[in-house]
Design an enzyme around this catalytic site. Sequence first.
Site, PDB file in Angstrom:
ATOM      1  CG  ASN A  53      -1.719   1.226   1.414  1.00 45.56           C
ATOM      2  OD1 ASN A  53      -1.753   2.077   0.522  1.00 45.56           O
ATOM      3  ND2 ASN A  53      -2.397   1.346   2.549  1.00 45.56           N
TER       4      ASN A  53
ATOM      5  CE  LYS B  10      -0.153   3.126   4.830  1.00 42.89           C
ATOM      6  NZ  LYS B  10      -0.034   3.218   6.273  1.00 42.89           N
TER       7      LYS B  10
ATOM      8  CG  HIS C 262      -5.803   1.819   5.373  1.00 41.00           C
ATOM      9  ND1 HIS C 262      -5.372   2.738   6.301  1.00 41.00           N
ATOM     10  CD2 HIS C 262      -4.764   0.971   5.173  1.00 41.00           C
ATOM     11  CE1 HIS C 262      -4.122   2.458   6.645  1.00 41.00           C
ATOM     12  NE2 HIS C 262      -3.730   1.384   5.968  1.00 41.00           N
TER      13      HIS C 262
ATOM     14  CD  GLU D 154      -2.845   5.388   6.856  1.00 35.62           C
ATOM     15  OE1 GLU D 154      -2.854   5.425   5.610  1.00 35.62           O
ATOM     16  OE2 GLU D 154      -1.889   4.923   7.517  1.00 35.62           O
TER      17      GLU D 154
ATOM     18  CD  GLU E 285      -3.366  -2.432   7.334  1.00 32.81           C
ATOM     19  OE1 GLU E 285      -2.327  -2.731   6.761  1.00 32.81           O
ATOM     20  OE2 GLU E 285      -3.935  -1.341   7.175  1.00 32.81           O
TER      21      GLU E 285
ATOM     22  N   GLY F 228       2.873   2.304  10.731  1.00 28.42           N
ATOM     23  CA  GLY F 228       3.872   3.368  10.596  1.00 28.42           C
ATOM     24  C   GLY F 228       4.632   3.671  11.875  1.00 28.42           C
TER      25      GLY F 228
ATOM     26  CB  SER G  92       5.370  -1.907  11.928  1.00 27.75           C
ATOM     27  OG  SER G  92       5.052  -0.551  12.188  1.00 27.75           O
TER      28      SER G  92
HETATM   29  P1  13P Z   1       3.199   0.377   7.542  1.00 29.30           P
HETATM   30  O1  13P Z   1       3.684  -0.924   6.961  1.00 29.30           O
HETATM   31  O2  13P Z   1       3.922   1.574   7.014  1.00 29.30           O
HETATM   32  O3  13P Z   1       3.128   0.318   9.037  1.00 29.30           O
HETATM   33  O4  13P Z   1       1.690   0.574   7.028  1.00 29.30           O
HETATM   34  C1  13P Z   1       0.789  -0.470   7.178  1.00 29.30           C
HETATM   35  C2  13P Z   1      -0.451  -0.143   6.440  1.00 29.30           C
HETATM   36  O5  13P Z   1      -1.197   0.741   6.817  1.00 29.30           O
HETATM   37  C3  13P Z   1      -0.728  -0.910   5.202  1.00 29.30           C
HETATM   38  O6  13P Z   1      -2.016  -0.673   4.747  1.00 29.30           O
END
Ligand code: 13P
Length: 253
Positions: A15, A17, A101, A103, A171, A177, A216
């Site tokens: 992803n 983002k 997601h 976010e 997640e 992150g 992560s």
């Molecule tokens: P990270 O791997 O950067 O922690 O992000 C995970 C994520 O949100 C994947 O959708």
Amino acid sequence: MTLSLTTPRPLIAGNWKMFGLETSLDEARAVAAAVASKPPAARVALCPPATLLHRMSEAMAGEGVLVGGQDCHQSPSGAHTGDVSATMLADAGARLVILGHSERRAAHGESDALVSAKVEAALAAGLEPIVCCGETLAQRDAGQAQAVVTGMARASLPASLAGQDFAVAYEPVWAIGTGRTPTVADIAAIHAALRAVLIERFGQHGATVPILYGGSVKPDNAREILATPEVGGALVGGASLKAADFLAIIDAA
Ligand code: 13P
């Protein structure tokens, strides 16, 4: 990861983002070249921002890397300034789409009902949805992680997923992150609970739906996470932006 005839191939999805410009396609090309020269055990997908979707799909055409979107609107078209429909993602070459997601749930107020409607739209457009759910740190600290995650999954997965290709991604919000991950035992417990929900909702089909872990995932922890019971792949953020890191995670599956 040991594969049996009844176990679908794991899915390793990146992803990106809101990262990535045209020059970033070189990383995707490097992933595709490595996957083509040594086909991995896992299915591999990259989900770039919508602006790169079409160019990445063209660059990946005929290679072993699927391309996906990161969100879609629940309607196929309409007066929705700034939104992108599932039909448009498919038209640009996407085969999958990440939905719900954290976010988007946090920054755009997406409810389980809206995520469920988006899943319906994705299916109608022929896309394979990856439906995300996860608890906040406050919810985990309050002992509510399992109830929150299974509740989100139940409410975000429409009945029309029966018999369709889709994946669920666990997640934990606090692991995204941050470089922090749950213990393997905690991941196993949540994935087992999600498996029970999938079987309750979809019967035998639910027993085979991949449940990805995300948050992560890095080259140095991927092998242990991917070997955890009921972990059927990974949804990778930051580490999917660099071909070398993403390929190391693909190798671990
Ligand atoms: P990270 O791997 O950067 O922690 O992000 C995970 C994520 O949100 C994947 O959708």
